[in-house]
Scaffold this motif. Structure first.
Motif, short mmCIF file in Angstrom:
data_model
loop_
_atom_site.label_atom_id
_atom_site.label_comp_id
_atom_site.label_asym_id
_atom_site.label_seq_id
_atom_site.Cartn_x
_atom_site.Cartn_y
_atom_site.Cartn_z
N ILE A 1 0.88 -1.18 0.18
CA ILE A 1 0.00 -0.05 0.00
C ILE A 1 0.95 1.15 0.07
O ILE A 1 1.67 1.54 0.90
CB ILE A 1 -1.06 0.06 1.34
N ASP A 2 0.75 2.05 -1.13
CA ASP A 2 1.70 3.11 -1.24
C ASP A 2 3.01 2.98 -1.10
O ASP A 2 3.76 3.41 -0.71
CB ASP A 2 1.23 4.28 -0.07
N GLY A 3 3.37 1.79 -1.70
CA GLY A 3 4.74 1.05 -2.14
C GLY A 3 5.29 0.66 -0.55
O GLY A 3 6.47 0.23 -0.50
N ARG A 4 4.55 0.39 0.51
CA ARG A 4 5.03 -0.23 1.55
C ARG A 4 4.27 -1.46 1.91
O ARG A 4 3.10 -1.57 1.93
CB ARG A 4 4.79 0.80 2.82
N PRO A 5 5.06 -2.60 2.27
CA PRO A 5 4.40 -3.95 2.48
C PRO A 5 3.38 -3.81 3.47
O PRO A 5 4.05 -3.08 4.89
CB PRO A 5 5.57 -4.90 2.69
N HIS A 6 2.47 -4.33 3.52
CA HIS A 6 1.58 -4.16 4.86
C HIS A 6 1.95 -5.26 5.86
O HIS A 6 2.30 -6.47 5.55
CB HIS A 6 -0.01 -4.61 4.17
N ASP A 7 1.77 -5.04 7.04
CA ASP A 7 2.22 -5.94 8.07
C ASP A 7 1.16 -7.29 8.25
O ASP A 7 1.78 -8.26 8.67
CB ASP A 7 1.94 -5.24 9.42
N HIS A 8 0.11 -7.19 7.80
CA HIS A 8 -0.93 -8.34 8.09
C HIS A 8 -1.82 -8.71 6.83
O HIS A 8 -2.98 -9.24 7.28
CB HIS A 8 -1.57 -8.20 9.58
N THR A 9 -1.44 -8.24 5.76
CA THR A 9 -2.34 -8.67 4.71
C THR A 9 -1.52 -9.24 3.50
O THR A 9 -0.34 -8.70 3.03
CB THR A 9 -2.93 -7.45 3.97
N PHE A 10 -1.81 -10.30 2.86
CA PHE A 10 -1.04 -11.26 1.94
C PHE A 10 -1.76 -11.67 0.65
O PHE A 10 -3.20 -11.54 0.86
CB PHE A 10 -0.56 -12.28 2.65
N VAL A 11 -1.05 -11.91 -0.32
CA VAL A 11 -1.64 -12.45 -1.61
C VAL A 11 -0.95 -13.60 -1.79
O VAL A 11 0.31 -13.75 -1.67
CB VAL A 11 -1.58 -11.39 -2.64
N ARG A 12 -1.69 -14.57 -2.23
CA ARG A 12 -1.29 -15.89 -2.58
C ARG A 12 -0.32 -15.88 -3.75
O ARG A 12 -0.61 -15.17 -4.76
CB ARG A 12 -2.18 -17.01 -2.87
N THR A 13 0.82 -16.32 -3.61
CA THR A 13 1.87 -16.08 -4.87
C THR A 13 2.94 -17.43 -4.82
O THR A 13 2.47 -18.57 -4.23
CB THR A 13 2.60 -14.75 -4.62
N GLY A 14 4.03 -17.00 -5.53
CA GLY A 14 5.02 -18.32 -5.34
C GLY A 14 5.16 -18.79 -6.74
O GLY A 14 4.31 -19.04 -7.57
N GLN A 15 6.62 -18.87 -7.09
CA GLN A 15 6.96 -19.35 -8.39
C GLN A 15 6.90 -20.73 -8.51
O GLN A 15 6.36 -21.54 -9.47
CB GLN A 15 8.57 -19.03 -8.99
N GLU A 16 6.87 -21.61 -7.29
CA GLU A 16 6.67 -23.08 -7.28
C GLU A 16 6.08 -23.32 -5.88
O GLU A 16 6.06 -22.70 -5.10
CB GLU A 16 8.02 -23.64 -7.37
N VAL A 17 5.88 -24.89 -5.68
CA VAL A 17 5.43 -25.38 -4.39
C VAL A 17 6.73 -25.89 -3.87
O VAL A 17 7.30 -26.79 -4.43
CB VAL A 17 4.32 -26.25 -4.65
#
Length: 299
Positions: A111-127
């Motif tokens: 948010i506004d270029g700063r990583p949020h402390d407790h909100t995430f989005v599922r990602t990842g190149q691999e498992v």
């Protein structure tokens, strides 16, 4: 004719758990799929239905939850080792345990270029994966990943192959090479202070560098050199196994459009596909035993 009970094991498959570390305002998340399997004198359960030696699979599920609370399950290898030791060391009559883990990636929402402390989005190149096999005589940890999709747009050849009356494939000196890579590497009796996260990142980086830089004349050759790179980088690794389905990209025929197609537009075809497998083994490495055996098929 005598019929005997063969090898047996039982456990709890695919326990989904999410651990949130809340020690500070900046939370951390670890998202896992955990499977356990136990070995021991459980023959009576199979032959006579006698459950007196059987630790319920529901208890194994609860143990996975509790040990995720006791420990920060990052790195997953240390968590898996601790859970396996619990089953073998604390629960008679269990003689051996295997823990298989998949880890799913998350990254912070910005948010506004700063990583949020407790909100995430599922990602990842691999498992990321791990399989821990523990019995008092030996411990094997198989670290690895699956579904790492990689592609190089040049630097790959395929020619001078065996030809018979059914061969239609044309040789090429410049092709797209792409795969969804699965890699597993085995460490036997690992040191207590082994940096699991560092090894994982380092092995992945070494293999990707070799994939990118090697002038490839076959996917088989590429896999061999990627495996060698991992063993050269980390002496603790006894062996590595790689599986690479060839994600084919075929040049579209533009002749009917009266347009050139100079290796620019391709049709991505997902099946059928070539399936290439390779391994690299350190000379004198200890035997693998059951390290590669999957109780559940997950790893």
């Amino acid at each position: 004719m005598s019929i005997q009970l063969g090898p047996i094991q039982y456990g709890k498959a695919e326990t989904r758990l999410v651990r949130i570390v809340r020690d500070t305002a900046r939370h951390e998340i670890t998202d896992l799929n955990v499977s356990s399997a136990l070995r021991g004198p459980f023959e009576a359960a199979y032959l006579d239905g006698d459950q007196s030696n059987v630790l319920p699979t529901d208890t194994q599920k609860n143990s996975a939850y509790v040990w995720a609370k006791k420990l920060n399950p990052d790195p997953i290898e240390a968590y898996g080792l601790a859970l396996a030791h619990h089953f073998v060391d604390d629960v008679p009559p269990v003689e051996a345990a295997r823990i298989e883990i998949e880890r799913y990636g998350w990254t912070r929402v910005e948010i506004d270029g700063r990583p949020h402390d407790h909100t995430f989005v599922r990602t990842g190149q691999e498992v990321r994966t791990a399989a821990i096999t523990y019995e008092p005589a030996v411990t094997h940890v198989v670290q690895g990943f699956k579904d790492l999709v990689v592609l190089k747009s040049t630097g790959s050849h395929f020619k001078d192959f065996l030809v018979d009356e059914y061969t239609t494939l044309q040789p090429t000196d410049d092709r797209i090479m792409a795969t969804s890579l699965t890699a597993k590497w085995r460490i036997t009796d690992p040191a207590a202070d082994l940096d699991w996260n560092g090894m994982y990142a380092g092995v992945k980086a070494a293999m990707l560098e070799r994939f990118a830089e090697l002038e490839s004349y076959a996917l088989q050759q590429t896999l061999w050199h990627m495996g060698r790179a991992a063993l050269e980088a980390y002496p603790a690794i006894a062996e590595i196994r790689l599986v690479a389905p060839n994600k084919h990209h075929f040049l579209v025929d533009f002749s009917r459009f009266d347009e050139p197609n100079e290796n620019e537009v391709f049709h991505a075809d997902d099946r059928p596909y070539g399936l290439i497998q390779a391994s690299a083994v350190r000379e004198g490495a200890s035997p693998a035993g059951d390290a590669w055996y999957s109780y559940t098929g997950l790893v």
